[in-house]
Design a protein around this motif. Structure first.
Motif, PDB file in Angstrom:
ATOM      1  N   THR A  96       0.828  -1.212   0.000  1.00  0.00           N
ATOM      2  CA  THR A  96       0.000   0.000   0.000  1.00  0.00           C
ATOM      3  C   THR A  96       0.861   1.260   0.000  1.00  0.00           C
ATOM      4  O   THR A  96       1.913   1.311   0.639  1.00  0.00           O
ATOM      5  CB  THR A  96      -0.924   0.007   1.231  1.00  0.00           C
ATOM      6  OG1 THR A  96      -1.726  -1.182   1.201  1.00  0.00           O
ATOM      7  CG2 THR A  96      -1.824   1.231   1.236  1.00  0.00           C
ATOM      8  N   MET A  97       0.367   2.283  -0.703  1.00  0.00           N
ATOM      9  CA  MET A  97       0.989   3.597  -0.706  1.00  0.00           C
ATOM     10  C   MET A  97       0.045   4.582  -0.014  1.00  0.00           C
ATOM     11  O   MET A  97      -1.175   4.512  -0.170  1.00  0.00           O
ATOM     12  CB  MET A  97       1.285   4.072  -2.133  1.00  0.00           C
ATOM     13  CG  MET A  97       2.106   3.086  -2.939  1.00  0.00           C
ATOM     14  SD  MET A  97       2.557   3.680  -4.590  1.00  0.00           S
ATOM     15  CE  MET A  97       3.858   4.845  -4.199  1.00  0.00           C
ATOM     16  N   ALA A  98       0.608   5.518   0.761  1.00  0.00           N
ATOM     17  CA  ALA A  98      -0.196   6.465   1.542  1.00  0.00           C
ATOM     18  C   ALA A  98      -0.286   7.809   0.825  1.00  0.00           C
ATOM     19  O   ALA A  98       0.675   8.261   0.190  1.00  0.00           O
ATOM     20  CB  ALA A  98       0.419   6.651   2.926  1.00  0.00           C
ATOM     21  N   TYR A  99      -1.440   8.441   0.953  1.00  0.00           N
ATOM     22  CA  TYR A  99      -1.651   9.747   0.326  1.00  0.00           C
ATOM     23  C   TYR A  99      -1.011  10.847   1.161  1.00  0.00           C
ATOM     24  O   TYR A  99      -1.170  10.888   2.384  1.00  0.00           O
ATOM     25  CB  TYR A  99      -3.146  10.026   0.169  1.00  0.00           C
ATOM     26  CG  TYR A  99      -3.436  11.313  -0.574  1.00  0.00           C
ATOM     27  CD1 TYR A  99      -3.275  11.374  -1.954  1.00  0.00           C
ATOM     28  CD2 TYR A  99      -3.867  12.452   0.103  1.00  0.00           C
ATOM     29  CE1 TYR A  99      -3.542  12.540  -2.653  1.00  0.00           C
ATOM     30  CE2 TYR A  99      -4.131  13.619  -0.591  1.00  0.00           C
ATOM     31  CZ  TYR A  99      -3.962  13.662  -1.970  1.00  0.00           C
ATOM     32  OH  TYR A  99      -4.219  14.826  -2.654  1.00  0.00           O
ATOM     33  N   ASP A 100      -0.265  11.746   0.505  1.00  0.00           N
ATOM     34  CA  ASP A 100       0.361  12.886   1.160  1.00  0.00           C
ATOM     35  C   ASP A 100      -0.332  14.152   0.654  1.00  0.00           C
ATOM     36  O   ASP A 100      -0.208  14.511  -0.515  1.00  0.00           O
ATOM     37  CB  ASP A 100       1.860  12.934   0.846  1.00  0.00           C
ATOM     38  CG  ASP A 100       2.601  13.987   1.660  1.00  0.00           C
ATOM     39  OD1 ASP A 100       2.031  15.071   1.883  1.00  0.00           O
ATOM     40  OD2 ASP A 100       3.748  13.736   2.055  1.00  0.00           O
ATOM     41  N   SER A 101      -1.057  14.824   1.537  1.00  0.00           N
ATOM     42  CA  SER A 101      -1.829  16.006   1.126  1.00  0.00           C
ATOM     43  C   SER A 101      -0.927  17.175   0.743  1.00  0.00           C
ATOM     44  O   SER A 101      -1.354  18.073   0.003  1.00  0.00           O
ATOM     45  CB  SER A 101      -2.778  16.434   2.256  1.00  0.00           C
ATOM     46  OG  SER A 101      -2.048  16.716   3.442  1.00  0.00           O
ATOM     47  N   ASN A 102       0.315  17.189   1.235  1.00  0.00           N
ATOM     48  CA  ASN A 102       1.230  18.283   0.890  1.00  0.00           C
ATOM     49  C   ASN A 102       1.686  18.201  -0.562  1.00  0.00           C
ATOM     50  O   ASN A 102       1.829  19.223  -1.238  1.00  0.00           O
ATOM     51  CB  ASN A 102       2.453  18.267   1.817  1.00  0.00           C
ATOM     52  CG  ASN A 102       2.089  18.577   3.260  1.00  0.00           C
ATOM     53  OD1 ASN A 102       1.276  19.461   3.516  1.00  0.00           O
ATOM     54  ND2 ASN A 102       2.678  17.852   4.192  1.00  0.00           N
ATOM     55  N   THR A 103       1.928  16.996  -1.041  1.00  0.00           N
ATOM     56  CA  THR A 103       2.420  16.832  -2.411  1.00  0.00           C
ATOM     57  C   THR A 103       1.311  16.415  -3.378  1.00  0.00           C
ATOM     58  O   THR A 103       1.492  16.503  -4.589  1.00  0.00           O
ATOM     59  CB  THR A 103       3.522  15.764  -2.447  1.00  0.00           C
ATOM     60  OG1 THR A 103       2.970  14.498  -2.037  1.00  0.00           O
ATOM     61  CG2 THR A 103       4.658  16.136  -1.510  1.00  0.00           C
ATOM     62  N   GLY A 104       0.170  15.951  -2.857  1.00  0.00           N
ATOM     63  CA  GLY A 104      -0.898  15.475  -3.723  1.00  0.00           C
ATOM     64  C   GLY A 104      -0.563  14.167  -4.411  1.00  0.00           C
ATOM     65  O   GLY A 104      -1.132  13.840  -5.453  1.00  0.00           O
ATOM     66  N   THR A 105       0.378  13.396  -3.832  1.00  0.00           N
ATOM     67  CA  THR A 105       0.774  12.121  -4.413  1.00  0.00           C
ATOM     68  C   THR A 105       0.656  11.009  -3.380  1.00  0.00           C
ATOM     69  O   THR A 105       0.573  11.254  -2.174  1.00  0.00           O
ATOM     70  CB  THR A 105       2.228  12.171  -4.913  1.00  0.00           C
ATOM     71  OG1 THR A 105       3.103  12.462  -3.818  1.00  0.00           O
ATOM     72  CG2 THR A 105       2.408  13.229  -5.993  1.00  0.00           C
ATOM     73  N   TYR A 106       0.640   9.787  -3.892  1.00  0.00           N
ATOM     74  CA  TYR A 106       0.688   8.604  -3.032  1.00  0.00           C
ATOM     75  C   TYR A 106       2.154   8.181  -2.914  1.00  0.00           C
ATOM     76  O   TYR A 106       2.878   8.139  -3.922  1.00  0.00           O
ATOM     77  CB  TYR A 106      -0.157   7.480  -3.626  1.00  0.00           C
ATOM     78  CG  TYR A 106      -1.645   7.736  -3.499  1.00  0.00           C
ATOM     79  CD1 TYR A 106      -2.369   7.190  -2.451  1.00  0.00           C
ATOM     80  CD2 TYR A 106      -2.316   8.536  -4.415  1.00  0.00           C
ATOM     81  CE1 TYR A 106      -3.726   7.423  -2.321  1.00  0.00           C
ATOM     82  CE2 TYR A 106      -3.680   8.788  -4.302  1.00  0.00           C
ATOM     83  CZ  TYR A 106      -4.377   8.225  -3.248  1.00  0.00           C
ATOM     84  OH  TYR A 106      -5.720   8.465  -3.105  1.00  0.00           O
ATOM     85  N   GLU A 107       2.590   7.826  -1.699  1.00  0.00           N
ATOM     86  CA  GLU A 107       4.010   7.646  -1.452  1.00  0.00           C
ATOM     87  C   GLU A 107       4.282   6.394  -0.617  1.00  0.00           C
ATOM     88  O   GLU A 107       3.418   5.920   0.127  1.00  0.00           O
ATOM     89  CB  GLU A 107       4.592   8.882  -0.760  1.00  0.00           C
ATOM     90  CG  GLU A 107       4.339  10.168  -1.549  1.00  0.00           C
ATOM     91  CD  GLU A 107       4.980  11.394  -0.934  1.00  0.00           C
ATOM     92  OE1 GLU A 107       5.650  11.249   0.112  1.00  0.00           O
ATOM     93  OE2 GLU A 107       4.814  12.494  -1.487  1.00  0.00           O
ATOM     94  N   ALA A 108       5.487   5.870  -0.774  1.00  0.00           N
ATOM     95  CA  ALA A 108       5.956   4.729   0.021  1.00  0.00           C
ATOM     96  C   ALA A 108       7.471   4.683  -0.094  1.00  0.00           C
ATOM     97  O   ALA A 108       8.055   5.243  -1.034  1.00  0.00           O
ATOM     98  CB  ALA A 108       5.338   3.418  -0.468  1.00  0.00           C
TER      99      ALA A 108
END
Length: 913
Positions: free
Chosen positions: A471-483
């Motif tokens: 799973t990748m988590a959403y980052d509201s600062n960048t507007g992307t999903y990250e891991a």
């Protein structure tokens, strides 16, 4: 600015296109919806087919002209919402039938065209060419950023998209039957392209996950300017001219693309003409030079086939050709060209291709008499003519008779609107983009969106090489999903990263990228931020302490945040760096000239760079101490006056909240005082390293680090002695991914900044086993050894080379190679008898092949090397045995037994009589 439904303005579905009045009503509804939406508004097309017609203008919809600027268009999906040109439109008075025109001289902002079918209906229109006209789907002349997603563009008279400098992305789109009419009505005098665009410097066009079917011209026509065009994960079939007409750009980056030029479908739609037909001529042609930069054609995992003439031509100016895993099939079947050729004064320069296979071609493979570079491995077979003239292109490993490479390319069903249909989310990779270092923890970033669900509500996952999903988590600062991806769990080599987005309805979409995982380019260092391994190298020279230095230079020329961390010291809080460096040439461009950075407490937070740095700032003629805080730049102090092509020492220190720096010429004594002492609390720890913002060359001669409040020391106690660094090593043969058999001559290149090349201890091993020594060959300058692959099983194995210097420092390099050995003879016995005038020989044999592809056994009776009698037996499977009987009246002196497999690998044994 709003979203307006065309149904609210009188649009009514008319799928049978019954008459002019109903089509004009739909045209007027789209105009009125655009005007109501206002600048940068959106026209919404609900489910249904809406034919439209007009009677008083040359283009149907003129955004930024007759209508508001920057209008976007959205529907319910390309299989539901259709806007189509009516056969009833007034083409006698207005034969220029461009669908959507974005006016010149206007900033259209961000334009999104998504989830619609735009049909040109060319087969039901009259001869617009004879009336001085034609039709394009979208003509973009202004400024802005245009994006096409899940759009079906079909049946337009000329180009589908004339993108100029506005088009930024094309994703999950299908282009079909473009410029067929223009070709046929002009008797081949005019052709058109699916996408015709300018290369926009700093704004790469990304064409991804898309399907291109049947066009009289090219899939992509790059017309003017510098900039990058990226075509990834696409399927292209039926291009009358070629996949790309490359007249401009600085880089055309093609990855995971399947291309078939000539197809029966295309031939059935294009009328035959006098002379050469546009039935699928080539793959990429450069026949004009319209940009200042020399473009790079980069191909990775590309298959292209069925060309009437050449595959790739450098026909105007120079063309850099780079890449890996490229397969070319069935070229030059109609036009007598070479498969790869330069032309007149034009040529390929700096060719760098790892694996290339060329099969089933009619003419010579190379007509590149004026070109230069290297092809690591060429595999070729079933070509009617020879190699041709490669010129100064060095082919390191030529494998006639080899099987074609099989690049990883998508099927037609995996791309275009069929792969991402109504309501499915979109997903694309943002980082990483090229290569990563083995053992590093890499921060992954993926963009995902959906027309029904909010961006942060999607389920986004990633996996490596088809493994399990994480799973990748959403980052509201960048507007992307990250891991974070730990590359220590995988081997060196090329790996596939796949991201998958799933919406609340269960619809999903995926995107793949290939990432090269490599060992460190120099021991204990890792490229950071926008830098890659290719930016760093070891150079030699008598002016350097110890004869060697570390060089940074980015060949692309773009300014950005380049860096490399010295991983041995980790991420300390209190640290001091001492280095000796020079900048051979300052960049005088006012937007560049930021050279030779040293970094302390550097890191990445939420996708933004952090840390302190000191650099040469040529535009202010000073050294500059600065910092990044969440990607934002701040200058802390400027001091001194740098001089180009001059060595400097730099001492840079952070301790607690105190930042200090001083710089002095290397031929002078270190000053007692610091040039800068200040307090800053932004950053508490991070990696230590080197880098630059300008892409120009920087040479680092000495590098020393101390932590925990200690002072960095000159190597050996003074500034004239260089620290003993680890050696470097790389494989020369075989290349990664090679298929080998028998006894293989291994070659590795190793060097060290303190020891001579021939004094290192170099060894190799297979699959983590015991080490075996490699000997230095002064003729080749490489370390070599013979590897008997018969001692291991067929399949993929890891070869590792290790170099150790006199100080005990070592470095290693790994590659993967596939072992496929020839068949073996398990039994070979001969019984000789005399029968009247005949000498009779009974040969009892048995053979085996672990790959189960035996083909034939031949026994030959010889005298003085000449065959006097022979017998053969066709076999199959993994083992076989039989008796051969031979006889001769003379005095034969030898019997040979030869076995081969279906790939023509052979093994021969003989007995003397």
């Amino acid at each position: 600015m709003s979203t307006e439904n065309i149904s609210d303005f009188g649009a009514v579905p008319n799928p049978d296109d019954p008459d002019f009045s109903s089509a004009k009503q739909n045209w007027r509804a789209v105009l009125d919806a655009a005007n109501a939406a206002g600048d940068n508004g959106t026209v919404y097309v609900p489910a249904g087919t809406y034919y439209f017609a007009r009677d008083n203008r040359s283009s149907f919809f003129e955004f930024g002209g007759a209508e508001p600027r920057g209008i976007s268009i959205r529907g319910d999906g390309p299989k539901k919402s259709t806007l189509a040109v009516s056969r009833h439109t007034d083409d006698d008075a207005y034969p220029i039938q461009t669908g959507f025109y974005y006016a010149d001289g206007v900033d259209h902002g961000t334009v999104e065209i998504a989830d619609v079918r735009l049909d040109g209906n060319y087969e039901n229109l009259s001869n617009l060419r004879a009336k001085g006209g034609g039709s394009r789907c979208i003509n973009m002349k202004g400024a802005g950023d245009a994006h096409l997603t899940r759009v079906h563009v079909r049946g337009w008279y000329q180009e589908a998209i004339l993108g100029r400098d506005m088009l930024r992305s094309v994703d999950y789109c299908t282009f079909e039957e473009t410029a067929i009419a223009d070709h046929n009505y002009s008797n081949g005098g005019h052709i058109g392209h699916h996408i015709s665009t300018h290369a926009s410097k700093g704004n790469p066009l990304e064409v991804t996950n898309s399907l291109f079917v049947d066009c009289s011209g090219s899939a992509i026509d790059v017309r003017y300017n510098e900039g990058e065009i990226r075509m990834h994960d696409c399927y292209v079939s039926g291009t009358g001219a070629n996949l790309c007409k490359l007249s401009a750009s600085s880089r055309f980056d093609v990855r995971r693309v399947y291309h078939r030029a000539n197809t029966p479908s295309l031939e059935s739609k294009l009328d035959a003409i006098d002379g050469e037909n546009f039935y699928g001529r080539c793959f990429v042609q450069r026949i004009s030079d319209r940009a200042d930069a020399t473009p790079t054609l980069y191909l990775q995992n590309v298959e292209t086939r069925d060309h009437m003439g050449y595959a790739i031509q450098a026909g105007a100016g120079q063309l850099v050709l780079e890449g890996d895993m490229v397969a070319i099939h069935n070229s030059t079947f109609s036009i007598p060209d070479e498969v790869l050729r330069d032309h007149s004064d034009s040529y390929f320069t700096n060719v760098s291709v790892d694996r290339l296979s060329i099969h089933d071609c009619k003419e010579n493979l190379f007509g590149t008499q004026h070109s230069d570079g290297t092809i690591a491995t060429l595999t070729r077979d079933n070509n009617q003519s020879g190699l041709g003239s490669p010129g100064n292109i060095t082919i390191k490993s030529d494998n006639p008779g080899g099987t074609p490479f099989q690049p990883a390319t998508p099927a037609a069903s995996e791309v275009g609107i069929a792969a991402n249909t109504d309501g499915s989310p979109s997903v694309s990779w943002q980082s990483p983009t090229n290569s990563v270092t083995e053992g590093d923890v890499v921060h992954l970033q993926v963009e995902a969106s959906d027309s029904e669900d909010s961006d942060d509500s999607l389920t986004v996952e990633y996996r490596t090489d088809g493994g399990s999903w994480s799973t990748m988590a959403y980052d509201s600062n960048t507007g992307t999903y990250e891991a974070d991806w730990d590359t220590a769990t995988i081997s060196d080599g090329t790996h596939t990263l796949e991201a998958r987005a799933t919406d609340s309805a269960g619809n999903s979409a995926s995107a793949k990228i290939e990432i090269a995982v490599r060992g460190p380019v120099f021991n204990d260092w890792t490229p950071r931020w926008e830098s890659s391994h290719d930016d760093w190298s070891i150079i030699s020279g008598s002016e350097f302490t110890g004869g060697y230095a570390l060089a940074f230079e980015h060949s692309g020329g773009n300014r950005t945040r380049y860096g490399a961390s010295y991983d041995t010291v980790g991420k300390p809080a209190d640290v001091e760096l001492l280095d000796k460096f020079r900048v051979p040439v300052f960049n005088s461009d006012s937007d560049l000239g930021f050279h030779a950075r040293a970094y302390l407490r550097a890191s990445v937070s939420g996708g933004n760079e952090n840390g302190y740095w000191i650099e040469v700032e040529n535009r202010r003629n000073a050294f500059r101490l600065g910092k990044y805080t969440n990607g934002s730049t701040a200058t802390l102090k400027r001091f001194g006056t740098p001089v180009e092509d001059t060595f400097y020492y730099r001492r840079f220190r952070v301790e607690g909240d105190t930042v200090k720096a001083k710089i002095w010429q290397a031929d002078q004594s270190e000053p007692a005082d610091w040039d800068v002492t200040l307090t800053d609390t932004d950053h508490s720890n991070g990696w230590v390293g080197l880098g630059s913002y300008d892409a120009g060359r920087v040479e680092t001669d000495v590098f020393s680090v101390a932590t925990g409040g200690a002072s960095a020391q000159f190597a050996g106690g003074d500034e004239t002695t260089k620290q003993d660094e680890s050696p470097s090593i790389s494989w020369q043969f075989p290349s990664s991914g090679s298929t080998l058999g028998g006894t293989v001559s291994l070659r590795a290149t190793a060097s060290d900044s303190e020891d001579s090349d021939d004094s290192l201890t170099v060894e190799y091993r297979t699959d983590g086993g015991s080490w075996s020594t490699m000997a230095y060959d002064s003729n080749t300058g490489t370390y070599e050894a013979d590897w008997d692959t018969a001692t291991i099983s067929d399949g993929t194995h890891t070869l590792e080379a290790r170099a150790t210097d006199s100080a005990g420092n070592s470095a290693s390099a790994k590659i993967d190679a596939t072992v496929k050995n020839a068949p073996v003879v398990e039994e070979f016995s001969v019984t000789q008898t005399k029968n009247q005038d005949w000498n009779e020989y009974e040969i009892d044999w048995s053979v085996a092949d672990s790959s189960a592809d035996l083909d034939m056994v031949v026994s030959t009776l010889r005298h003085n090397g000449a065959v006097v009698s022979a017998q053969s037996t066709r076999i199959s499977g993994d083992s076989a045995s039989y008796l051969h009987a031979l006889r001769d009246r003379g005095t034969a002196d030898e019997i040979r037994l030869t076995v081969n497999d279906t790939e023509n690998r052979t093994h021969t044994e003989s007995k003397t009589l």
